[in-house]
Write an enzyme that holds these catalytic residues in place. Structure first.
Site, PDB file in Angstrom:
ATOM      1  N   PRO A   2       0.832  -1.207   0.000  1.00 18.58           N
ATOM      2  CA  PRO A   2       0.000   0.000   0.000  1.00 18.58           C
ATOM      3  C   PRO A   2       0.865   1.256   0.000  1.00 18.58           C
ATOM      4  CG  PRO A   2      -0.628  -1.512   1.772  1.00 18.58           C
ATOM      5  CD  PRO A   2       0.647  -2.016   1.207  1.00 18.58           C
ATOM      6  N   GLU A   3       0.521   2.200  -0.867  1.00 16.46           N
ATOM      7  CA  GLU A   3       1.211   3.477  -0.927  1.00 16.46           C
ATOM      8  C   GLU A   3       0.229   4.571  -0.495  1.00 16.46           C
ATOM      9  OE1 GLU A   3       3.300   3.946  -4.683  1.00 16.46           O
ATOM     10  OE2 GLU A   3       3.552   1.788  -4.872  1.00 16.46           O
ATOM     11  N   HIS A  94      -4.130 -15.333   9.566  1.00 19.77           N
ATOM     12  CA  HIS A  94      -3.369 -14.110   9.307  1.00 19.77           C
ATOM     13  C   HIS A  94      -3.907 -12.908  10.078  1.00 19.77           C
ATOM     14  CE1 HIS A  94      -1.286 -16.403   6.363  1.00 19.77           C
ATOM     15  NE2 HIS A  94      -2.364 -16.589   5.622  1.00 19.77           N
ATOM     16  N   ARG A 113       2.400 -11.309   5.465  1.00 12.18           N
ATOM     17  CA  ARG A 113       3.860 -11.310   5.583  1.00 12.18           C
ATOM     18  C   ARG A 113       4.364 -10.820   6.944  1.00 12.18           C
ATOM     19  NH1 ARG A 113       6.534 -11.101   0.609  1.00 12.18           N
ATOM     20  NH2 ARG A 113       8.415 -11.350   1.854  1.00 12.18           N
ATOM     21  N   ARG A 155      21.720  15.531  -5.405  1.00 16.02           N
ATOM     22  CA  ARG A 155      21.687  14.081  -5.226  1.00 16.02           C
ATOM     23  C   ARG A 155      22.052  13.364  -6.518  1.00 16.02           C
ATOM     24  NH1 ARG A 155      16.596  12.789  -1.370  1.00 16.02           N
ATOM     25  NH2 ARG A 155      17.373  10.684  -1.708  1.00 16.02           N
TER      26      ARG A 155
END
Ligand SMILES: [Zn+2]
Length: 285
Positions: A2-3, A94, A113, A155
């Site tokens: 998820p972002e 889970h 996970r 950078r």
């Protein structure tokens, strides 16, 4: 994983059901979720708290509590939050935590996970914790081309790697960085510090905001585990311009989308719309 758009979608869906409600039972089943703290102790601290706000910073959900403390939730790779009437969700191996709300519903945290984290912070701990880890919030008005320029200045890292770095910009991950770079017509290997031209900085700022807003408008992207709190899938995965589309035609120019690795991550781009910069060398694609 998820972002920002997925976490923001979860926040918007949970806000009306959480804010104002009290926790009347908290069970933390997986010690890894709250380590180094003891699951039973964290659960006891949370029990009886009332939620006064649900915020987001980058990919973190911030559950603001009546006591002034905050529960900071990070879904990492496969974490998800479901909200449903008590007992209506099938128990599953889970499930890592269950929070009973006073209205008879539950919030259930599931994580295959197990990289997700729940961190209970004292009132004065939240701001410094986030400030140390996160750069600008890309959808805020204060995120401008000048702010982006300052974050990229000097950078040498590839632009994609710099944008994945949460201290540059909070909330972007592999999907939305690729989508934003396609929108801005920039090659993912372009050295970040070479993005100095005003027009390019404007285009990239607009592309980042546009890609994230598109994701929020479609309730996020469901590739595997992500789902909204009511269990429905996001729809953004049907609208990717480049992500996961190697060999399919670019929507702008028809060229097959290419795939390379940048910063250890699969990276999709259009070899024509996003030409390889001379400073990087190598073949054109
Ligand atoms: Zn193209």
């Amino acid at each position: 994983m998820p972002e920002l758009p997925e976490v923001e979608t979860v926040r918007r869906r949970l806000e009306p059901v959480l804010v104002g409600r009290r926790f009347v039972g908290v069970e933390i089943r997986d010690p890894r979720l709250v380590r180094p703290f003891e699951p039973a102790e964290v659960a006891a601290e949370l029990d009886g708290e009332r939620v006064v706000g649900l915020g987001r910073r980058g990919k973190y959900l911030i559950v603001r509590l009546e006591s002034g403390r905050s529960l900071l939730i990070h879904l990492r790779m496969t974490g998800s939050l479901r909200h449903a009437p008590r007992g209506s969700l099938a128990d599953d191996p889970h499930t890592r935590a269950v929070v009973n709300l006073e209205d008879g519903s539950d919030v259930v945290y599931r994580d295959v996970r197990r990289f997700g984290t729940w961190l209970l912070l004292e009132p004065l701990e939240l701001d410094p914790y986030l400030a140390e880890r996160l750069g600008a919030e890309p959808l805020e008005r204060a995120f401008t081309p000048a702010r982006l320029a300052a974050a990229l200045a000097g950078r040498r890292a590839p632009l994609k790697a710099a944008l994945l770095d949460q201290r540059t910009l909070a909330g972007m991950g592999n999907i939305y960085v690729d989508e934003a770079l396609w929108r801005a017509r920039l090659h993912p290997l372009l050295p970040a510090g070479e993005v100095v031209d005003d027009a390019v900085l404007h285009a990239l700022t607009r592309a980042i905001k546009g890609a994230l807003r598109a994701g929020i408008a479609r309730q996020g992207a469901t590739l595997r585990d992500y789902a909204q709190p009511d269990g429905t899938r996001g729809r953004m995965q049907h609208e990717f311009k480049v992500y996961g589309r190697d060999g399919e035609p670019c929507e702008r120019c028809g060229t097959p989308i290419g795939k390379i690795r940048v910063a250890g991550r699969g990276t999709w781009f259009c070899p024509v719309c996003q030409p390889r910069p001379e400073s990087v060398g190598g073949r054109a694609a």
